[in-house]
Design a protein around this motif. Sequence first.
Motif, PDB file in Angstrom:
ATOM      1  N   LYS A   1       2.180  11.620 -10.278  1.00  0.00           N
ATOM      2  CA  LYS A   1       1.525  12.929 -10.259  1.00  0.00           C
ATOM      3  C   LYS A   1       2.553  14.025 -10.526  1.00  0.00           C
ATOM      4  O   LYS A   1       2.332  14.943 -11.297  1.00  0.00           O
ATOM      5  CB  LYS A   1       0.850  13.151  -8.903  1.00  0.00           C
ATOM      6  N   HIS A   2       3.717  13.933  -9.886  1.00  0.00           N
ATOM      7  CA  HIS A   2       4.773  14.928 -10.086  1.00  0.00           C
ATOM      8  C   HIS A   2       5.233  14.934 -11.532  1.00  0.00           C
ATOM      9  O   HIS A   2       5.314  15.960 -12.168  1.00  0.00           O
ATOM     10  CB  HIS A   2       5.955  14.659  -9.163  1.00  0.00           C
ATOM     11  N   SER A   3       5.532  13.750 -12.055  1.00  0.00           N
ATOM     12  CA  SER A   3       6.089  13.704 -13.394  1.00  0.00           C
ATOM     13  C   SER A   3       5.089  14.182 -14.432  1.00  0.00           C
ATOM     14  O   SER A   3       5.461  14.848 -15.378  1.00  0.00           O
ATOM     15  CB  SER A   3       6.605  12.301 -13.709  1.00  0.00           C
TER      16      SER A   3
ATOM     17  N   SER B   1       0.835  -1.205   0.000  1.00  0.00           N
ATOM     18  CA  SER B   1       0.000   0.000   0.000  1.00  0.00           C
ATOM     19  C   SER B   1       0.869   1.254   0.000  1.00  0.00           C
ATOM     20  O   SER B   1       0.610   2.199  -0.749  1.00  0.00           O
ATOM     21  CB  SER B   1      -0.908  -0.010   1.230  1.00  0.00           C
ATOM     22  N   LEU B   2       1.905   1.285   0.826  1.00  0.00           N
ATOM     23  CA  LEU B   2       2.808   2.427   0.874  1.00  0.00           C
ATOM     24  C   LEU B   2       3.555   2.593  -0.439  1.00  0.00           C
ATOM     25  O   LEU B   2       3.734   3.700  -0.928  1.00  0.00           O
ATOM     26  CB  LEU B   2       3.798   2.279   2.034  1.00  0.00           C
ATOM     27  N   GLN B   3       3.974   1.474  -1.040  1.00  0.00           N
ATOM     28  CA  GLN B   3       4.685   1.540  -2.316  1.00  0.00           C
ATOM     29  C   GLN B   3       3.774   2.108  -3.393  1.00  0.00           C
ATOM     30  O   GLN B   3       4.177   2.945  -4.185  1.00  0.00           O
ATOM     31  CB  GLN B   3       5.175   0.156  -2.713  1.00  0.00           C
ATOM     32  N   GLY B   4       2.515   1.699  -3.414  1.00  0.00           N
ATOM     33  CA  GLY B   4       1.561   2.214  -4.397  1.00  0.00           C
ATOM     34  C   GLY B   4       1.322   3.696  -4.215  1.00  0.00           C
ATOM     35  O   GLY B   4       1.241   4.452  -5.192  1.00  0.00           O
ATOM     36  N   ALA B   5       1.233   4.157  -2.973  1.00  0.00           N
ATOM     37  CA  ALA B   5       1.044   5.586  -2.714  1.00  0.00           C
ATOM     38  C   ALA B   5       2.254   6.383  -3.186  1.00  0.00           C
ATOM     39  O   ALA B   5       2.115   7.449  -3.782  1.00  0.00           O
ATOM     40  CB  ALA B   5       0.805   5.825  -1.212  1.00  0.00           C
ATOM     41  N   ALA B   6       3.449   5.872  -2.939  1.00  0.00           N
ATOM     42  CA  ALA B   6       4.666   6.566  -3.380  1.00  0.00           C
ATOM     43  C   ALA B   6       4.733   6.631  -4.899  1.00  0.00           C
ATOM     44  O   ALA B   6       5.079   7.655  -5.476  1.00  0.00           O
ATOM     45  CB  ALA B   6       5.910   5.856  -2.827  1.00  0.00           C
TER      46      ALA B   6
ATOM     47  N   ALA C   1      10.997  14.219  -4.368  1.00  0.00           N
ATOM     48  CA  ALA C   1       9.742  14.186  -5.117  1.00  0.00           C
ATOM     49  C   ALA C   1       9.109  15.571  -5.163  1.00  0.00           C
ATOM     50  O   ALA C   1       9.063  16.283  -4.160  1.00  0.00           O
ATOM     51  CB  ALA C   1       8.777  13.196  -4.485  1.00  0.00           C
ATOM     52  N   GLY C   2       8.650  15.966  -6.335  1.00  0.00           N
ATOM     53  CA  GLY C   2       7.927  17.221  -6.486  1.00  0.00           C
ATOM     54  C   GLY C   2       8.789  18.455  -6.640  1.00  0.00           C
ATOM     55  O   GLY C   2       8.275  19.543  -6.835  1.00  0.00           O
ATOM     56  N   LYS C   3      10.091  18.316  -6.574  1.00  0.00           N
ATOM     57  CA  LYS C   3      10.996  19.469  -6.691  1.00  0.00           C
ATOM     58  C   LYS C   3      11.721  19.422  -8.029  1.00  0.00           C
ATOM     59  O   LYS C   3      11.945  18.365  -8.596  1.00  0.00           O
ATOM     60  CB  LYS C   3      12.032  19.474  -5.557  1.00  0.00           C
TER      61      LYS C   3
END
Length: 138
Positions: A23-25, A12-17, A64-66
């Motif tokens: 989303k970022h890319s 579950s955590l891997q899927g969220a990451a 992530a996101g930067k």
Amino acid sequence: MTGIMEIMMLLSLQGAAEGTRAKHSSGAAEVIGTWEWESKCTVPDSPCKCEHVIYEIAPEEGTAGKLTLKADKVVNGERQFMGTLNCEYHADKKILSCAGQGRLKDDWEYNLSVDTMTGTLRIGEEKKLYRKISVKKR
């Protein structure tokens, strides 16, 4: 039973990451790449010079996101490195915001419109307008 629960939690955590990375890319993809055109000074009688600039925008490694913006100016046909900015892209507003790490407390903000970004550099505590920038994606 505990082992199965741990595996499910890890998946579950891997899927969220992975969802966050996707989303970022997808959101930042429109600004990632090479941009080129001009950076014009707005302060007369300052050390600032109008420049032909080339920006390389890429995801910041390990964050992530930067994003990072590597800036070069072109002098006599040769690229000269000026510096790297740390940036964030706000896809919903189509705004790229960057901050320098120097003593000037510089804020860079760019507005994206299709294949063109227009922006400003504001410096100091009073956020004085120092540059106007217009670049096109190559």
